[in-house]
Every structure is written in C-alpha cells, then in structure tokens.
Design a protein around this motif. Sequence first.
Motif, PDB file in Angstrom:
ATOM      1  N   ARG A  68       0.832  -1.204   0.000  1.00  0.00           N
ATOM      2  CA  ARG A  68       0.000   0.000   0.000  1.00  0.00           C
ATOM      3  C   ARG A  68       0.870   1.259   0.000  1.00  0.00           C
ATOM      4  O   ARG A  68       0.587   2.236  -0.690  1.00  0.00           O
ATOM      5  CB  ARG A  68      -0.910  -0.005   1.234  1.00  0.00           C
ATOM      6  N   GLU A  69       1.968   1.215   0.792  1.00  0.00           N
ATOM      7  CA  GLU A  69       2.882   2.367   0.830  1.00  0.00           C
ATOM      8  C   GLU A  69       3.530   2.586  -0.527  1.00  0.00           C
ATOM      9  O   GLU A  69       3.745   3.726  -0.959  1.00  0.00           O
ATOM     10  CB  GLU A  69       3.941   2.138   1.903  1.00  0.00           C
ATOM     11  N   THR A  70       3.820   1.472  -1.235  1.00  0.00           N
ATOM     12  CA  THR A  70       4.429   1.589  -2.567  1.00  0.00           C
ATOM     13  C   THR A  70       3.457   2.252  -3.531  1.00  0.00           C
ATOM     14  O   THR A  70       3.851   3.102  -4.363  1.00  0.00           O
ATOM     15  CB  THR A  70       4.819   0.196  -3.095  1.00  0.00           C
ATOM     16  N   LEU A  71       2.189   1.885  -3.467  1.00  0.00           N
ATOM     17  CA  LEU A  71       1.191   2.500  -4.338  1.00  0.00           C
ATOM     18  C   LEU A  71       1.065   3.992  -4.055  1.00  0.00           C
ATOM     19  O   LEU A  71       0.820   4.799  -4.968  1.00  0.00           O
ATOM     20  CB  LEU A  71      -0.167   1.834  -4.146  1.00  0.00           C
ATOM     21  N   GLU A  72       1.259   4.385  -2.800  1.00  0.00           N
ATOM     22  CA  GLU A  72       1.095   5.785  -2.421  1.00  0.00           C
ATOM     23  C   GLU A  72       2.354   6.593  -2.689  1.00  0.00           C
ATOM     24  O   GLU A  72       2.287   7.742  -3.163  1.00  0.00           O
ATOM     25  CB  GLU A  72       0.734   5.888  -0.932  1.00  0.00           C
ATOM     26  N   THR A  73       3.512   6.031  -2.405  1.00  0.00           N
ATOM     27  CA  THR A  73       4.774   6.778  -2.494  1.00  0.00           C
ATOM     28  C   THR A  73       5.557   6.469  -3.751  1.00  0.00           C
ATOM     29  O   THR A  73       6.628   7.030  -3.971  1.00  0.00           O
ATOM     30  CB  THR A  73       5.649   6.473  -1.276  1.00  0.00           C
ATOM     31  N   ARG A  74       5.041   5.530  -4.564  1.00  0.00           N
ATOM     32  CA  ARG A  74       5.611   5.154  -5.863  1.00  0.00           C
ATOM     33  C   ARG A  74       6.780   4.194  -5.759  1.00  0.00           C
ATOM     34  O   ARG A  74       7.111   3.532  -6.738  1.00  0.00           O
ATOM     35  CB  ARG A  74       6.052   6.391  -6.659  1.00  0.00           C
ATOM     36  N   SER A  75       7.482   4.055  -4.595  1.00  0.00           N
ATOM     37  CA  SER A  75       8.613   3.111  -4.530  1.00  0.00           C
ATOM     38  C   SER A  75       8.849   2.672  -3.081  1.00  0.00           C
ATOM     39  O   SER A  75       8.430   3.336  -2.147  1.00  0.00           O
ATOM     40  CB  SER A  75       9.888   3.742  -5.089  1.00  0.00           C
ATOM     41  N   LYS A 124       8.511  -0.484  -7.437  1.00  0.00           N
ATOM     42  CA  LYS A 124       8.143   0.824  -7.994  1.00  0.00           C
ATOM     43  C   LYS A 124       6.762   0.736  -8.620  1.00  0.00           C
ATOM     44  O   LYS A 124       6.464  -0.211  -9.332  1.00  0.00           O
ATOM     45  CB  LYS A 124       9.155   1.273  -9.035  1.00  0.00           C
ATOM     46  N   ALA A 125       5.940   1.733  -8.333  1.00  0.00           N
ATOM     47  CA  ALA A 125       4.602   1.792  -8.920  1.00  0.00           C
ATOM     48  C   ALA A 125       4.689   2.517 -10.265  1.00  0.00           C
ATOM     49  O   ALA A 125       5.197   3.642 -10.353  1.00  0.00           O
ATOM     50  CB  ALA A 125       3.644   2.525  -7.992  1.00  0.00           C
ATOM     51  N   VAL A 126       4.206   1.899 -11.341  1.00  0.00           N
ATOM     52  CA  VAL A 126       4.228   2.466 -12.703  1.00  0.00           C
ATOM     53  C   VAL A 126       2.842   3.046 -12.988  1.00  0.00           C
ATOM     54  O   VAL A 126       1.831   2.314 -12.938  1.00  0.00           O
ATOM     55  CB  VAL A 126       4.580   1.380 -13.739  1.00  0.00           C
ATOM     56  N   ARG A 127       2.809   4.386 -13.309  1.00  0.00           N
ATOM     57  CA  ARG A 127       1.535   5.070 -13.504  1.00  0.00           C
ATOM     58  C   ARG A 127       1.344   5.440 -14.980  1.00  0.00           C
ATOM     59  O   ARG A 127       2.303   5.600 -15.724  1.00  0.00           O
ATOM     60  CB  ARG A 127       1.479   6.339 -12.644  1.00  0.00           C
ATOM     61  N   ASN A 128       0.101   5.617 -15.378  1.00  0.00           N
ATOM     62  CA  ASN A 128      -0.197   6.040 -16.758  1.00  0.00           C
ATOM     63  C   ASN A 128      -0.228   7.550 -16.827  1.00  0.00           C
ATOM     64  O   ASN A 128       0.066   8.241 -15.837  1.00  0.00           O
ATOM     65  CB  ASN A 128      -1.511   5.435 -17.234  1.00  0.00           C
ATOM     66  N   GLU A 141      -0.789   1.519 -12.945  1.00  0.00           N
ATOM     67  CA  GLU A 141      -1.149   0.417 -13.840  1.00  0.00           C
ATOM     68  C   GLU A 141      -0.480  -0.887 -13.387  1.00  0.00           C
ATOM     69  O   GLU A 141      -1.091  -1.957 -13.408  1.00  0.00           O
ATOM     70  CB  GLU A 141      -0.729   0.731 -15.271  1.00  0.00           C
ATOM     71  N   PHE A 142       0.793  -0.795 -12.956  1.00  0.00           N
ATOM     72  CA  PHE A 142       1.547  -1.985 -12.546  1.00  0.00           C
ATOM     73  C   PHE A 142       2.470  -1.623 -11.379  1.00  0.00           C
ATOM     74  O   PHE A 142       2.758  -0.443 -11.147  1.00  0.00           O
ATOM     75  CB  PHE A 142       2.406  -2.521 -13.704  1.00  0.00           C
ATOM     76  N   VAL A 143       2.917  -2.673 -10.699  1.00  0.00           N
ATOM     77  CA  VAL A 143       3.971  -2.527  -9.693  1.00  0.00           C
ATOM     78  C   VAL A 143       5.118  -3.425 -10.127  1.00  0.00           C
ATOM     79  O   VAL A 143       4.951  -4.645 -10.274  1.00  0.00           O
ATOM     80  CB  VAL A 143       3.503  -2.923  -8.282  1.00  0.00           C
ATOM     81  N   LEU A 144       6.269  -2.846 -10.334  1.00  0.00           N
ATOM     82  CA  LEU A 144       7.455  -3.571 -10.786  1.00  0.00           C
ATOM     83  C   LEU A 144       8.366  -3.827  -9.576  1.00  0.00           C
ATOM     84  O   LEU A 144       8.759  -2.885  -8.887  1.00  0.00           O
ATOM     85  CB  LEU A 144       8.198  -2.765 -11.836  1.00  0.00           C
ATOM     86  N   SER A 145       8.682  -5.112  -9.305  1.00  0.00           N
ATOM     87  CA  SER A 145       9.545  -5.466  -8.174  1.00  0.00           C
ATOM     88  C   SER A 145      10.754  -6.242  -8.667  1.00  0.00           C
ATOM     89  O   SER A 145      10.610  -7.195  -9.451  1.00  0.00           O
ATOM     90  CB  SER A 145       8.781  -6.323  -7.154  1.00  0.00           C
ATOM     91  N   SER A 146      11.929  -5.815  -8.210  1.00  0.00           N
ATOM     92  CA  SER A 146      13.170  -6.553  -8.479  1.00  0.00           C
ATOM     93  C   SER A 146      13.610  -7.160  -7.139  1.00  0.00           C
ATOM     94  O   SER A 146      13.810  -6.426  -6.163  1.00  0.00           O
ATOM     95  CB  SER A 146      14.241  -5.618  -9.015  1.00  0.00           C
ATOM     96  N   GLU A 147      13.751  -8.497  -7.116  1.00  0.00           N
ATOM     97  CA  GLU A 147      14.050  -9.191  -5.863  1.00  0.00           C
ATOM     98  C   GLU A 147      15.327 -10.012  -6.021  1.00  0.00           C
ATOM     99  O   GLU A 147      15.403 -10.897  -6.875  1.00  0.00           O
ATOM    100  CB  GLU A 147      12.874 -10.093  -5.467  1.00  0.00           C
ATOM    101  N   LYS A 148      16.307  -9.678  -5.211  1.00  0.00           N
ATOM    102  CA  LYS A 148      17.621 -10.307  -5.286  1.00  0.00           C
ATOM    103  C   LYS A 148      17.804 -11.276  -4.117  1.00  0.00           C
ATOM    104  O   LYS A 148      17.529 -10.933  -2.973  1.00  0.00           O
ATOM    105  CB  LYS A 148      18.706  -9.237  -5.247  1.00  0.00           C
ATOM    106  N   ASP A 149      18.239 -12.514  -4.424  1.00  0.00           N
ATOM    107  CA  ASP A 149      18.480 -13.530  -3.374  1.00  0.00           C
ATOM    108  C   ASP A 149      19.745 -13.138  -2.605  1.00  0.00           C
ATOM    109  O   ASP A 149      20.849 -13.152  -3.154  1.00  0.00           O
ATOM    110  CB  ASP A 149      18.643 -14.906  -4.023  1.00  0.00           C
TER     111      ASP A 149
END
Length: 618
Positions: free
Chosen positions: A67-74, A96-100, A106-114
């Motif tokens: 929810r915080e990501t949607l509000e703050t963008r990252s 990161k939240a991707v907006r139109n 529109e989407f949330v892009l997540s990069s997750e590193k092990d």
Amino acid sequence: MKTDLDHLLLTETPDAVVVTTPDGKVVHWNKGAETIFGYTNTEAVGRAVNEIIVPPDRIDEERKIFRETLETRSATYESIRRRKDGSLVYVDISSKAVRNAQGQVEFVLSSEKDVTHLKVLRDAKLVEAKFRELLESTPDGIVMVNPTGRIVLTNSQAEKLFGYERGELRGQLIEVLLPERYRGGHVGHRSNYFAQPRTRTMGAGLELYGLRKDGVEFPVEISLSPLKTEEGTLVMSAIRDITDRKRAEQKFRGLLESAPDAIVIVNREGNIVLVNSQTEKLFGYQREQLLGRKVEILVPERFRNKHPGYRTGFFAEPRARAMGAGLELHGLRMDGSEFPVEISLSPLETEEGTLAMSAIRDITDRKRIERDLHDKNIELQNAAEAKNRFLANMSHELRTPLNGIIGFAEFLADGKPGALNPKQKEYLEDILNSGRHLLQLINDVLDLAKVEAGKMELSPEKFTLRKAIEEVCAVARPISQKKSIQVSVDVAPQLGDVTLDQQKFKQVLYNLLSNAVKFTDDRGRVDLIATPHEADRFKLAVKDTGIGIKAEDLKRLFTEFEQLESGASRRYEGTGLGLALTRRIVELQGGTIGVESEVGKGSTFTVTLPLVIKGGRS
C-alpha cells in the motif's frame, strides 16, 4: 533495438523481476523469478504474489508495504520469500509503482535479489562476536539456523559430532545434518517452529537421528531455543549424541525382558512408561494398551482410590522395599479376573526424573500350597492331639495294673507269704525288672507326649546349683557304687543360685549321670563340671570313661526309640527315650545339648542353660 534490449534485460536478468497489478496479481514472471522461487511463468502469472511466495506470517507486513508503494511510488526493503518446495530465502526488494498519463497506477514492478548467503554471513558475524565463547564452553553440539533454514553458526562440538571441518557447514541447509528419509518433512516442521518460536524439546517421544558427513547415522536428543538478534530471530539447536544411552537402554530392556517377574515402570504421575513381555502375559494386555495409562488399571476397583496416595508416598521417600508388607495384594487382568501378587518396589533414577519400578510376581501357586500346608498342619495337629490324648489315657490305664503287678511281685520277693526257692526268686526278679522297665517306658512316653503337645509346664524356682547337683549324685550313688565308679563334682565358685525348673533340671542331670554310669565299665570315672558360659548362661558337662559312641551313630543319639550298642550283643537295658526326652526338656528351658565321643575312651555330654528362666508352657 532499445525495446528488444529492455525486454532482454527484463527477462534474462538473474534477479527475480515480478510485475503485478495494483491488486497484487502477477502479470510478468521472469526467468530469475523461476530460478529463485521455483515456480514457472505459467504457474505464477494470474496468481496473487501473497498466495505463492509470501510466508503466512509475513502477509500483513507485505500488504502494508504494498500500500505504501502505491502511495509513495517506490519502496526498498529486505524480506523473506517462500519457495515452491517450502524452503525460505532472504531477498532484497526494490519496488516501484508504474503510472499512466492520468497518474493512475497500472503496474507494480519489483526486483528481488536472493541475499540468503549474504544474510548468513551477516548473522554469523553478529552471533559469533557475541556468543562464540559461550557456545564453545557448552558440552553439546550447537547449531544456529536462520528462518530460511540456513546454518549461521556451529560450535566445534557440533562440527566434531557431525564430522565437518571448521566453517564447512555455514550457509548450508540444516537438512544436510538429517538422514534423507526425514528431510522432506523437516522443512515444514522448521517453518512451523519459526511461526511460533519457543524453547522446547524437538520431536518429543520420537526417535531422532543425525547424519554424519561420512553417511553414518546416530541417535540424537535435540533442544530448540529462539534467539532474538538485531538481524531477526535465529533458532539455536543443542544436539546431544545419545548412542551410549541408547545402548544402555537396550541392555536395560534386555534385562527387563529376561526377568522372570512382570516389570512395570511408572512415572511420578502414575503413568506407565515401560513394561516387559512378562507383564503382557501376566495381565493379558498388549504393550501398547498399557503404555501411557495409569498404573491403577492393573489394580482391582476396590483398591484404586487409595493407590494414588501410596504412590505419592513412595515418590516422597523412594527406596527399595516390598509393597504392602503384611497385606494381601491382588492384580487385575484385562479379562477382569483377580490373582494374588507379591510386589517389590525400587526407585529408578533417569534423566527424566525418578521412576518407580515394580517387580510383580503371581503367587497363586504359592497361596494354594500355603493353604494346602495350613490344612495339612491342622490335620497333623489334630492327629498329634489325638495321639497325645491316646497316649495319656493308655499310660494311665497301663500304669494302674502295672503298679499292681510290681507291688505283688515285690511282696512275694520279700518272702512275706513264705520262703521261695532260688528258681522262684529268679523268676520274680525278672518280673520286677520287666515291670519297672515298662513303667519307665510309659512315664517317658507320657512326658514326651506332654512336651510335643505343649502341655508341659515350667515351674521356675531359685536354688543353689551345687546343692542340686550333689542331690542328684546322691540318688545315683547306689548304681555308681555297685560298679565302683568314682563320681566327682566341680562347680565354679561364681556359680551360686540359678532360677530354673529344679525338678526338670534334676531329671536331665539324672538321665545323663545314670547313662554315663550305665555305659562305663567297673572302676571307671564320671566327672560333673559346671562353668559360666557367656553373660547369662552356664555350661554343665558330664564326662565319662565309658565305651564311647561311633561317629556315625552320633546323629541318631537323640532320636526317639533309638538304642545304640558298641558291642555285638545288647548288654545295656533302656527305653530308647531317655536322651530324646532329655533334649526336649533342655530345649524347653531355653538350653542346648551336645555330645563328643570316641569309641573305647568315653563320652562328654554338654548342656548349656540360662541362669534365669520364666514360667509357662512349652
């Protein structure tokens, strides 16, 4: 060209790239995500991220961050993800939240590193700095594991126990220390523990095994404890090799199985923890039907209410003893039948505390034999009483006419009716001797019957020992003088008055003295010697220079109706009851009698008696 390159980077990067809708549904799942999380693109797309890779205990946290990501963008943070096989990995996440054009997400892009291995290293450094010295001082093997199941730290005892070099286990999954057959189930157990971490014993009631590097298995005992650090919660496992204990337990179980009695072992709460096969046979239960049950299941209903109190009393003062001494104890079989038992209790010290071990023996056969013996004893007692009554009556009936015969014979032998010729005198002498012998036999039989029936009374009185001995010698003097036998008396000065049944004491002494004179040839010698014996007793010895007794005849000497002869023909008259009666009278007064003898040299009869006796029946 740029678009193709962007697509290539998005798809082929080794990190997990996950694109979701604003409601958390996966719309893109790259190869890195497949590698890290184990789900294919087909399995992941269309499903909620929280459903497939977020552990249940992290879902609320993830929703808040999303929810915080949607509000703050990252958002950038570290978290734990669950793989398809159930194992956990640490990941470093950038979202990161991707907006139109209208500013809508529109989407949330997540990069997750092990970063699991990096996390292990950080945890290891933190824990080692704080706890290494403490861990090395413990006798058990210590293995610390993070929530992903990776080994963070081991002490030298653990490395030695499992056969690994220093640091070789760090970063490996804890399952490497488990036999293959347990590994699949252990992942779930591990995850459940981290959901509710607390100090406890692992696998209580189960057989646990460790696996050495060389593939050898060994039994272990494991205790788990959560350890909170700045980097999160770790689990500390204390591992102990219990091979020796298991071997000892096997020997103990072998001893239990070889025991002839039923063995039942219970804990302080009264729960049965161990039984042997004899218990199964005796009570009719299968072993699994008894384990964990209250021991009162083996006790008849009417005794059950009191039994827990007895059990509590035993654990309050545990010691080896017989249970219910003097009581009639009974066991209860599964079929409801009861049987008499004998029970021995012993405390058994174990690592789990004190246990009570009961050895239970079925005494049905013994009780039956005891009843049979009791009935037989009553029969014998009744028979003995009947015999004694018969002997008493017969003795009385026989003595009356016999005394008349002896009296008339003595009257004739005195010549009062008229003179007798030598032949007549010889016949009368034979009649008198036979009559007197028979009268003595009757008297001895009657006395013996009284002793056996317990009806012979003791009448203690105080008298001077020397005087009583001299009086007996005076009575026996005619028979000793007739054979020119010298009789001497030697009483120790310190022996003055004694308290005995004087008449019975004189009877004993007269029997021994007359016997000594009878079996001593003319001009022989008999010595009577009285000396102190122990603190409250004295010893009287009657020593003669007579014919002696064969060694093989000594054991028959005090037997009723036994008459021993040293010569080929019978030269000495007797009833065969004198010494038997003498022994009974001596024992009646709390004394003992014995003899030493050598053929041709004489015999010594020794009597020990108390200085003081009490009255009453035998």
